[in-house]
Design a protein around this motif. Structure first.
Motif, PDB file in Angstrom:
ATOM      1  N   ILE A  21       3.509 -62.968 -36.498  1.00  0.00           N
ATOM      2  CA  ILE A  21       3.455 -64.430 -36.541  1.00  0.00           C
ATOM      3  C   ILE A  21       4.972 -64.981 -36.561  1.00  0.00           C
ATOM      4  CG2 ILE A  21       3.064 -65.127 -38.655  1.00  0.00           C
ATOM      5  CD1 ILE A  21       1.588 -66.464 -35.479  1.00  0.00           C
ATOM      6  N   TYR A  50       8.509 -68.756 -35.581  1.00  0.00           N
ATOM      7  CA  TYR A  50       9.243 -69.634 -36.296  1.00  0.00           C
ATOM      8  C   TYR A  50      10.805 -68.957 -36.292  1.00  0.00           C
ATOM      9  CZ  TYR A  50       5.142 -70.337 -39.124  1.00  0.00           C
ATOM     10  OH  TYR A  50       3.980 -70.829 -39.564  1.00  0.00           O
ATOM     11  N   THR A  58      -0.693 -64.242 -41.023  1.00  0.00           N
ATOM     12  CA  THR A  58      -0.190 -65.558 -41.292  1.00  0.00           C
ATOM     13  C   THR A  58       0.483 -65.584 -42.579  1.00  0.00           C
ATOM     14  OG1 THR A  58      -2.359 -65.851 -42.734  1.00  0.00           O
ATOM     15  CG2 THR A  58      -2.354 -66.946 -40.472  1.00  0.00           C
ATOM     16  N   TRP A  59       1.247 -66.895 -42.725  1.00  0.00           N
ATOM     17  CA  TRP A  59       1.693 -67.156 -44.197  1.00  0.00           C
ATOM     18  C   TRP A  59       0.928 -67.903 -45.109  1.00  0.00           C
ATOM     19  CZ3 TRP A  59       6.317 -65.286 -46.196  1.00  0.00           C
ATOM     20  CH2 TRP A  59       7.103 -64.573 -45.311  1.00  0.00           C
ATOM     21  N   GLU A 119       0.716 -70.237 -47.503  1.00  0.00           N
ATOM     22  CA  GLU A 119       2.011 -71.297 -47.802  1.00  0.00           C
ATOM     23  C   GLU A 119       1.801 -71.740 -49.364  1.00  0.00           C
ATOM     24  OE1 GLU A 119       4.276 -71.054 -46.038  1.00  0.00           O
ATOM     25  OE2 GLU A 119       2.875 -71.091 -44.233  1.00  0.00           O
ATOM     26  N   ASN A 120       3.009 -71.854 -49.990  1.00  0.00           N
ATOM     27  CA  ASN A 120       2.903 -72.175 -51.463  1.00  0.00           C
ATOM     28  C   ASN A 120       4.220 -73.088 -51.367  1.00  0.00           C
ATOM     29  OD1 ASN A 120       2.374 -72.565 -54.058  1.00  0.00           O
ATOM     30  ND2 ASN A 120       2.037 -70.437 -54.353  1.00  0.00           N
ATOM     31  N   PHE A 121       4.361 -74.028 -52.431  1.00  0.00           N
ATOM     32  CA  PHE A 121       5.440 -74.788 -52.575  1.00  0.00           C
ATOM     33  C   PHE A 121       5.858 -74.679 -54.181  1.00  0.00           C
ATOM     34  CE2 PHE A 121       4.201 -76.398 -48.536  1.00  0.00           C
ATOM     35  CZ  PHE A 121       5.404 -76.650 -47.926  1.00  0.00           C
ATOM     36  N   TYR A 140      10.943 -80.162 -53.528  1.00  0.00           N
ATOM     37  CA  TYR A 140      10.071 -78.824 -53.016  1.00  0.00           C
ATOM     38  C   TYR A 140      10.808 -77.731 -52.264  1.00  0.00           C
ATOM     39  CZ  TYR A 140       5.643 -82.000 -53.738  1.00  0.00           C
ATOM     40  OH  TYR A 140       5.114 -82.981 -54.217  1.00  0.00           O
ATOM     41  N   TRP A 141      10.413 -76.662 -52.612  1.00  0.00           N
ATOM     42  CA  TRP A 141      11.203 -75.399 -52.014  1.00  0.00           C
ATOM     43  C   TRP A 141       9.869 -74.883 -51.386  1.00  0.00           C
ATOM     44  CZ3 TRP A 141      15.937 -74.523 -50.966  1.00  0.00           C
ATOM     45  CH2 TRP A 141      16.825 -74.801 -51.721  1.00  0.00           C
ATOM     46  N   LEU A 142       9.963 -74.540 -50.249  1.00  0.00           N
ATOM     47  CA  LEU A 142       9.059 -73.801 -49.525  1.00  0.00           C
ATOM     48  C   LEU A 142       8.874 -72.227 -49.619  1.00  0.00           C
ATOM     49  CD1 LEU A 142       6.848 -73.183 -47.162  1.00  0.00           C
ATOM     50  CD2 LEU A 142       8.553 -73.044 -45.618  1.00  0.00           C
TER      51      LEU A 142
END
Lengths: 256, 256
Positions: free
Chosen positions: A107, A111, A191-192, A194-196, A208-210
């Motif tokens: 995926i 990006y 998939t990723w 996600e977290n921040f 925030y940092w992705l």
């Protein structure tokens, strides 16, 4: 004597990145090379294009062998567009993008600035390949994959990449003699997650940092993820018709 | 009583754009609405994601009916990621993106921040729709397409969008009663013929503005371009497996 192929080289890590310098070096063995690449790192830019701002193009001479080498202020896609429109006096025979510092398998293709540049070339009717090495570090050892980059490029020029198809090539982080070969694959379904990382700035305001974790949900042995995990170079043919053709009939049954 | 669907609304023209305000207004009739959208215009951002910079998220109250409304400093894709990770306490039942000021039909899907936000939601397993009106102006008359946006959303919730599929919906710039209906289509094969406007800044240095001409090479009557030209709303199911499956066999014949 047959004219040497004209090869446009670009990337998303910026024109001075070791990955693109290696790619230029390999392509000089194969054809006439022109470079138009971002003047700074553009990772994660996807298919972004600069429409609300201006672009600059600066002639540089990082490699004294090259007559056409330019740093562009825009995205990887901008670089391809401006190269075709303003720099090259004929359509290139091939566009290569990379070698990316880090994976563009599965995926990640969505990006990826590296792959978007290749797709943009493909959309303009130019055979194109994106190359990525599964090593994010600036000092990644691109020398190890040199023979495979050369081989794939030679074969792509000889056999002709199918129309409206672009190659997404990823390399495992291995020594040359540890690489087990090249596999043509499909994109793994992954998939990723996600977290921040939420932090406070010195003035007490949140930012925030992705960050995220890559999760491969695909057990198939015909995928790029499988190939890379098992020591192979993965080659995924990708296209830019996003239509989910099999869904058309089903949605036609809705009461629209 | 059944819980109302939770609907995440985003866009790429920025949280104050008339297109997203209309979309919020329509979605409030259908479910519980949360908005996380860019704090400024992000057109042409494609699937860009912010990895080398920080993000901020500001609670706003443009629509006093909404408990969850946030302006994010990032791209449309960032908005979806941060909404899912930091704002919503459960997975939304639907994500809608738009209504975009301008077309996202055909190859524009690749460059579109609106559609990338929808695709990002789809990649996270959330049914998603991107809406776009073929009118770039800030004062575009979104009221005309209100019944069609409502209808498509209702049907998508009722019938369930196929797994790993996202809808790309485009509206012709017509009055409600001039719109001939809704057609499920494939993405037309079209390209942008690139051009650049080269100028000199006050200090004599060259710079460029990207411009281009959209060229539809596809004569098919089953395409989004055909539908829109003929007064229909186009609905293209799109997916994020970019593999050109039919090319795998052919490339397997190369000497790799």
């Amino acid at each position: 004597m047959k004219q040497k192929p004209l090869i446009l080289v670009t990337n998303d890590d910026g024109i001075t990145a070791p990955g693109i310098r290696m790619l230029v070096d390999i392509m000089k063995e194969i054809g006439d090379v022109a470079v138009v690449a971002p003047d700074s790192a553009q990772s994660g830019m996807g298919h972004a294009v600069t429409i609300n701002n201006t672009l600059t193009l600066e002639k540089v001479s990082i490699d004294p062998d090259l007559a056409n080498e330019y740093a562009c202020s825009g995205t990887p896609v901008d670089c391809v567009k401006i190269a075709l429109s303003q720099i090259l006096d004929r359509k290139p025979d091939l566009c290569v993008s990379g070698i990316n510092h880090g994976s563009n398998s599965s995926i990640n293709v969505i990006y990826s600035g590296t792959m978007s540049a290749a797709l943009e070339a493909g959309m303009s009717g130019i055979p194109a390949i994106g190359f990525s090495l599964l090593d994010f570090s600036w000092n990644a050892d691109f020398e190890q994959i040199r023979p495979f980059v050369k081989k794939i490029t030679d074969e792509a020029l000889k056999n002709v990449i199918p129309t409206d198809v672009v190659l997404n090539v990823n390399f495992p982080k291995l020594k040359t003699d540890e690489i087990r070969g090249i596999k043509v694959c499909r994109q793994a379904k992954a998939t990723w997650m996600e977290n921040f990382d939420k932090r406070l700035n010195p003035h007490g305001k949140e930012y925030y940092w992705l960050k995220g974790e890559f999760v491969n949900q695909d057990k198939g042995e015909d995928t790029d993820e499988w190939a890379l995990k098992n020591g192979y170079v993965s080659v995924v043919p990708v296209h830019f018709d996003l239509t989910a053709h099999q869904a058309i009939k089903r949605i036609n049954n809705w009461d629209l």
